[in-house]
Design a protein around this motif. Structure first.
Motif, PDB file in Angstrom:
ATOM      1  N   TYR A 103       2.576 -19.220   7.963  1.00 32.59           N
ATOM      2  CA  TYR A 103       3.578 -18.244   7.543  1.00 32.59           C
ATOM      3  C   TYR A 103       3.117 -17.580   6.255  1.00 32.59           C
ATOM      4  O   TYR A 103       2.696 -18.258   5.314  1.00 32.59           O
ATOM      5  N   VAL A 104       3.198 -16.252   6.221  1.00 30.99           N
ATOM      6  CA  VAL A 104       2.896 -15.496   5.013  1.00 30.99           C
ATOM      7  C   VAL A 104       4.046 -14.514   4.813  1.00 30.99           C
ATOM      8  O   VAL A 104       4.468 -13.839   5.750  1.00 30.99           O
ATOM      9  N   SER A 105       4.552 -14.419   3.587  1.00 38.21           N
ATOM     10  CA  SER A 105       5.613 -13.484   3.268  1.00 38.21           C
ATOM     11  C   SER A 105       5.030 -12.387   2.377  1.00 38.21           C
ATOM     12  O   SER A 105       4.362 -12.674   1.389  1.00 38.21           O
ATOM     13  N   VAL A 106       5.275 -11.140   2.760  1.00 39.18           N
ATOM     14  CA  VAL A 106       4.733  -9.995   2.040  1.00 39.18           C
ATOM     15  C   VAL A 106       5.892  -9.140   1.540  1.00 39.18           C
ATOM     16  O   VAL A 106       6.800  -8.829   2.300  1.00 39.18           O
ATOM     17  N   GLN A 107       5.832  -8.743   0.267  1.00 40.80           N
ATOM     18  CA  GLN A 107       6.866  -7.891  -0.296  1.00 40.80           C
ATOM     19  C   GLN A 107       6.417  -6.436  -0.236  1.00 40.80           C
ATOM     20  O   GLN A 107       5.248  -6.130  -0.450  1.00 40.80           O
ATOM     21  N   GLY A 108       7.375  -5.559   0.082  1.00 42.18           N
ATOM     22  CA  GLY A 108       7.119  -4.131   0.040  1.00 42.18           C
ATOM     23  C   GLY A 108       8.212  -3.462  -0.763  1.00 42.18           C
ATOM     24  O   GLY A 108       9.316  -3.971  -0.857  1.00 42.18           O
ATOM     25  N   TYR A 109       7.875  -2.321  -1.382  1.00 40.69           N
ATOM     26  CA  TYR A 109       8.882  -1.582  -2.132  1.00 40.69           C
ATOM     27  C   TYR A 109       8.458  -0.130  -2.252  1.00 40.69           C
ATOM     28  O   TYR A 109       7.281   0.182  -2.311  1.00 40.69           O
ATOM     29  N   GLY A 138      12.329  10.173  -1.708  1.00 38.32           N
ATOM     30  CA  GLY A 138      10.956   9.774  -1.995  1.00 38.32           C
ATOM     31  C   GLY A 138      10.100   9.762  -0.737  1.00 38.32           C
ATOM     32  O   GLY A 138      10.460  10.335   0.293  1.00 38.32           O
ATOM     33  N   SER A 139       8.973   9.092  -0.819  1.00 40.06           N
ATOM     34  CA  SER A 139       8.027   9.069   0.292  1.00 40.06           C
ATOM     35  C   SER A 139       8.036   7.717   1.000  1.00 40.06           C
ATOM     36  O   SER A 139       8.552   6.732   0.487  1.00 40.06           O
ATOM     37  N   THR A 140       7.457   7.711   2.178  1.00 39.07           N
ATOM     38  CA  THR A 140       7.328   6.485   2.957  1.00 39.07           C
ATOM     39  C   THR A 140       6.249   5.607   2.332  1.00 39.07           C
ATOM     40  O   THR A 140       5.213   6.108   1.907  1.00 39.07           O
ATOM     41  N   HIS A 141       6.497   4.321   2.314  1.00 41.47           N
ATOM     42  CA  HIS A 141       5.506   3.364   1.817  1.00 41.47           C
ATOM     43  C   HIS A 141       5.160   2.419   2.953  1.00 41.47           C
ATOM     44  O   HIS A 141       6.036   2.004   3.711  1.00 41.47           O
ATOM     45  N   TYR A 142       3.888   2.114   3.059  1.00 39.24           N
ATOM     46  CA  TYR A 142       3.408   1.291   4.150  1.00 39.24           C
ATOM     47  C   TYR A 142       3.053  -0.093   3.627  1.00 39.24           C
ATOM     48  O   TYR A 142       2.317  -0.220   2.656  1.00 39.24           O
ATOM     49  N   VAL A 143       3.571  -1.105   4.275  1.00 39.54           N
ATOM     50  CA  VAL A 143       3.332  -2.493   3.898  1.00 39.54           C
ATOM     51  C   VAL A 143       2.240  -3.034   4.804  1.00 39.54           C
ATOM     52  O   VAL A 143       2.285  -2.855   6.023  1.00 39.54           O
ATOM     53  N   THR A 144       1.266  -3.699   4.218  1.00 43.29           N
ATOM     54  CA  THR A 144       0.179  -4.261   5.006  1.00 43.29           C
ATOM     55  C   THR A 144       0.430  -5.734   5.310  1.00 43.29           C
ATOM     56  O   THR A 144       1.066  -6.446   4.534  1.00 43.29           O
ATOM     57  N   THR A 165      16.907   4.213  -8.241  1.00 41.11           N
ATOM     58  CA  THR A 165      16.878   3.191  -7.192  1.00 41.11           C
ATOM     59  C   THR A 165      15.511   3.115  -6.522  1.00 41.11           C
ATOM     60  O   THR A 165      14.719   4.055  -6.590  1.00 41.11           O
ATOM     61  N   TYR A 166      15.263   1.979  -5.882  1.00 38.18           N
ATOM     62  CA  TYR A 166      14.126   1.854  -4.972  1.00 38.18           C
ATOM     63  C   TYR A 166      14.498   0.854  -3.890  1.00 38.18           C
ATOM     64  O   TYR A 166      15.367   0.002  -4.080  1.00 38.18           O
ATOM     65  N   ALA A 167      13.863   1.006  -2.729  1.00 34.55           N
ATOM     66  CA  ALA A 167      14.071   0.070  -1.624  1.00 34.55           C
ATOM     67  C   ALA A 167      13.037  -1.038  -1.747  1.00 34.55           C
ATOM     68  O   ALA A 167      11.899  -0.794  -2.148  1.00 34.55           O
ATOM     69  N   PHE A 168      13.434  -2.269  -1.415  1.00 34.14           N
ATOM     70  CA  PHE A 168      12.468  -3.367  -1.410  1.00 34.14           C
ATOM     71  C   PHE A 168      12.849  -4.384  -0.352  1.00 34.14           C
ATOM     72  O   PHE A 168      13.986  -4.444   0.094  1.00 34.14           O
ATOM     73  N   GLY A 169      11.879  -5.160   0.048  1.00 34.00           N
ATOM     74  CA  GLY A 169      12.147  -6.180   1.044  1.00 34.00           C
ATOM     75  C   GLY A 169      10.974  -7.119   1.220  1.00 34.00           C
ATOM     76  O   GLY A 169       9.896  -6.924   0.657  1.00 34.00           O
ATOM     77  N   VAL A 198       0.873  -1.169   0.000  1.00 39.24           N
ATOM     78  CA  VAL A 198       0.000   0.000   0.000  1.00 39.24           C
ATOM     79  C   VAL A 198       0.911   1.220   0.000  1.00 39.24           C
ATOM     80  O   VAL A 198       1.827   1.304   0.813  1.00 39.24           O
ATOM     81  N   VAL A 199       0.663   2.163  -0.885  1.00 39.48           N
ATOM     82  CA  VAL A 199       1.511   3.333  -1.015  1.00 39.48           C
ATOM     83  C   VAL A 199       0.807   4.542  -0.392  1.00 39.48           C
ATOM     84  O   VAL A 199      -0.320   4.847  -0.743  1.00 39.48           O
ATOM     85  N   VAL A 200       1.483   5.194   0.518  1.00 44.02           N
ATOM     86  CA  VAL A 200       0.963   6.398   1.155  1.00 44.02           C
ATOM     87  C   VAL A 200       2.079   7.440   1.126  1.00 44.02           C
ATOM     88  O   VAL A 200       3.177   7.171   1.576  1.00 44.02           O
ATOM     89  N   ALA A 201       1.797   8.612   0.584  1.00 43.29           N
ATOM     90  CA  ALA A 201       2.816   9.655   0.499  1.00 43.29           C
ATOM     91  C   ALA A 201       2.838  10.459   1.799  1.00 43.29           C
ATOM     92  O   ALA A 201       1.934  11.222   2.070  1.00 43.29           O
TER      93      ALA A 201
END
Length: 158
Positions: A147-153, A44-50, A131-135, A22-25
């Motif tokens: 177990y659930v794995s969620v990607q954020g970027y 850039g802006s903060t991004h929120y991972v759900t 560039t972008y951050a991801f994880g 989920v992207v929130v500026a």
């Protein structure tokens, strides 16, 4: 599609993992920087991972700073208290993706550990590139062992 993204897409499809972002500026600042790095600012802006239930679980950001080895950027993730109260949450990995000579490559990859709520990638010499951050963030249900794995970027910054 880049080789990295094809590999990640194949991994998601093959393992039945959930990829949600989920992207929130909203500007925000890290609580810490890598050793030897000062004059830090967010790119850039903060991004929120759900999390698996759709609530905000983590903040993901990209930073730049003056480090002992020159100007560097790094990825950053913070696990929220509300996520830690619901799940055993783990930052599986965090990194910077950089487009170098037309190819997206992973730099500064760092693996998180159990119980870590703040994880930074290694500082990378990727400041002149897009560039972008991801994880990946892992959610373990302590009652059922699910177990659930969620990607954020974050958004790409050039």
């Amino acid at each position: 599609m880049s080789r990295l993204r094809r590999t990640v897409s194949a991994l998601i499809a093959g393992l039945g993992l959930v990829a949600v972002t989920v992207v929130v500026a909203e500007p925000a600042y890290a609580g810490s920087a890598p050793n030897g790095c000062t004059t830090v600012r967010q790119l850039g802006s903060t991004h929120y991972v759900t999390g698996p239930d759709g609530t905000v679980a983590a903040s993901m950001k990209q930073f730049i700073g003056d480090c002992v080895s020159g100007q560097r950027n790094w990825a950053y993730v913070w696990i929220w208290d509300q996520a830690r109260a619901k799940w055993d949450v783990r930052v599986d990995s965090i990194a910077i993706a950089a487009k170098i000579d037309g190819t997206w490559v992973t730099k500064g990859l760092r693996w998180g550990g159990k119980g870590e709520r703040e994880v930074l990638s290694d500082p990378t010499a990727t400041v002149p590139y897009c560039t972008y951050a991801f994880g990946w963030i892992g959610f373990y249900d302590s009652t059922g062992g699910r177990y659930v794995s969620v990607q954020g970027y974050t958004a790409t910054v050039c």
